[in-house]
Design an enzyme around this catalytic site. Sequence first.
Site, PDB file in Angstrom:
ATOM      1  CB  ALA A  71      -0.928  -0.002   1.208  1.00  0.00           C
ATOM      2  CB  THR A  72       4.304   1.995   1.160  1.00  0.00           C
ATOM      3  OG1 THR A  72       4.043   1.731   2.531  1.00  0.00           O
ATOM      4  CG2 THR A  72       5.308   3.116   1.037  1.00  0.00           C
ATOM      5  CG  ASN A 153      -2.311   3.667  10.816  1.00  0.00           C
ATOM      6  OD1 ASN A 153      -2.889   4.593  10.254  1.00  0.00           O
ATOM      7  ND2 ASN A 153      -1.092   3.780  11.294  1.00  0.00           N
ATOM      8  CD  GLN A 181      -4.678  -0.850   9.565  1.00  0.00           C
ATOM      9  OE1 GLN A 181      -5.326  -1.792  10.045  1.00  0.00           O
ATOM     10  NE2 GLN A 181      -3.356  -0.872   9.506  1.00  0.00           N
ATOM     11  CB  SER A 201      -1.518  -3.627   2.031  1.00  0.00           C
ATOM     12  OG  SER A 201      -0.275  -4.251   2.111  1.00  0.00           O
ATOM     13  CB  ALA A 202      -2.225  -9.195   0.424  1.00  0.00           C
ATOM     14  CG  HIS A 203       1.167  -6.960   5.041  1.00  0.00           C
ATOM     15  ND1 HIS A 203       1.497  -6.556   6.312  1.00  0.00           N
ATOM     16  CD2 HIS A 203       1.325  -5.872   4.253  1.00  0.00           C
ATOM     17  CE1 HIS A 203       1.854  -5.277   6.287  1.00  0.00           C
ATOM     18  NE2 HIS A 203       1.763  -4.838   5.051  1.00  0.00           N
ATOM     19  CB  THR A 239       7.930 -10.874 -13.644  1.00  0.00           C
ATOM     20  OG1 THR A 239       8.808 -10.677 -14.754  1.00  0.00           O
ATOM     21  CG2 THR A 239       7.385 -12.287 -13.668  1.00  0.00           C
ATOM     22  CB  CYS A 326       6.698   2.456   9.246  1.00  0.00           C
ATOM     23  SG  CYS A 326       5.255   1.720   8.548  1.00  0.00           S
TER      24      CYS A 326
HETATM   25  C1  LIG Z   1      -3.310   2.927   7.006  1.00  0.00           C
HETATM   26  C2  LIG Z   1      -2.100   2.326   6.383  1.00  0.00           C
HETATM   27  N1  LIG Z   1      -1.724   2.707   5.168  1.00  0.00           N
HETATM   28  C3  LIG Z   1      -0.641   2.194   4.560  1.00  0.00           C
HETATM   29  C4  LIG Z   1       0.135   1.250   5.184  1.00  0.00           C
HETATM   30  C5  LIG Z   1       1.325   0.706   4.456  1.00  0.00           C
HETATM   31  O1  LIG Z   1       1.047  -0.588   4.028  1.00  0.00           O
HETATM   32  P1  LIG Z   1       2.185  -1.504   3.406  1.00  0.00           P
HETATM   33  O2  LIG Z   1       2.842  -2.181   4.543  1.00  0.00           O
HETATM   34  O3  LIG Z   1       1.459  -2.469   2.526  1.00  0.00           O
HETATM   35  O4  LIG Z   1       3.095  -0.637   2.636  1.00  0.00           O
HETATM   36  C6  LIG Z   1      -0.195   0.823   6.471  1.00  0.00           C
HETATM   37  C7  LIG Z   1       0.651  -0.132   7.202  1.00  0.00           C
HETATM   38  O5  LIG Z   1       0.761  -0.065   8.423  1.00  0.00           O
HETATM   39  C8  LIG Z   1      -1.353   1.363   7.086  1.00  0.00           C
HETATM   40  O6  LIG Z   1      -1.745   0.985   8.302  1.00  0.00           O
END
Ligand SMILES: Cc1ncc(COP(=O)(O)O)c(C=O)c1O
Length: 396
Positions: A71-72, A153, A181, A201-203, A239, A326
Amino acid sequence: MRVYFDNNATTIVDPKVRDAMIPFFCEYYGNPNSLHQFGSETHPALRVAMDQLYAGINASDEDDIIITSCATESNNWVLKSIYETHIKNGEKNHIITSAVEHPSVIAVCKYLESLGVEVSFLPVNSDGVIEIDALKDAIHDKTALVSIMWANNETGMIFPIKEISDICKEHNVLFHTDGVQAIGKIPVDVQDVGVDFMSFSAHKFHGPKGVGALFVKKGLELIPLLHGGDQMGGKRSGTLNVPGIVGMGEAMEIAVKELTCEGNLVRKLRDKLEDAILKTPDTFSVGDREHRVPNTVLVSVKGVEGESMLWDLNRAGIAASTGSACASEDLESNPVMEAIGAEADLAHTALRFSLSRFSTEEEVDYVILHFKKAVERLRAISSSYAYTPKNHKSGL
Ligand SMILES: Cc1ncc(COP(=O)(O)O)c(C=O)c1O
């Protein structure tokens, strides 16, 4: 016992997701772009995965869902692309976001500010949510984009996303939401809300790490993020991460299926944990529960540094968080706590518990026990906390 209550940072991969991915490592490992059968035999699974993603967020067939690595990346892409197309090479010069976005939005906005873009970081109220009137006041004829998250988050608070989208439409302004989130925690329907772009974001919903996506509403164009072999319609070459995409699709389908039933169970567990925490004198939680995703509680424990609590809990095998993953290596106060106007001493005491559909009542009871022990131990040695009967109340 080991308890993982840091699911807003990342989640365990659902074993069903892992099982769906496994054949794509050593059996169907071809490059989907190759013309031979090793390539083409990956196609049916990719199609299923993309259908699962479209269905999961109710995108229409004409919309785009572009696979990214996280997602970043999705957040960076939207903001920088709008800068290129509407600001640098257009007539607009303004972006609106909130003061409590994830760093992958805030840092890009600050970077764009350094290039001369006007950025409004909307403040939040004591619940950690923007006021709609502040958005209305900030929007003007040079506004190119509003980027506001679906759910926060740190606090888990859900933003008034439909109202924000309607205001953007009224003013002919593009609307991006960071849906990271929200997915798997509350219903996400991009058509109903009318968003133009959404990152996920999948994780964060029991899928694998290293794969995310960007929803792009039909008719909207972004500048290509990566030039190269023309994958993803030429918009993001590279890829394809076949196991990752298969895993994200499966994770999305399960998340949506489990939403109501598992969501209610998670909410019950979170509420039990929160109620027990708030029975401890001088503890507070942020934001009204009804407007929060069901798995999250951000608490503040007067007189006890969040990091100290974290380490005491960690010694008992419990994972929680003091800020987004992060940022958690620096010992600064929680930026979201600061944004909601918490005094500096309280902002340093923030502690986030985020549960998942794999959490159990036994785990909650274990966390309650060790939370109380940690608070007692740390307050006994705290120079900034002196317990008096009048401190004995909870609630913000
Ligand atoms: C609200 C939000 N946006 C973006 C991200 C970033 O996601 P990714 O780890 O997939 O880059 C996070 C990860 O903590 C998040 O909580």
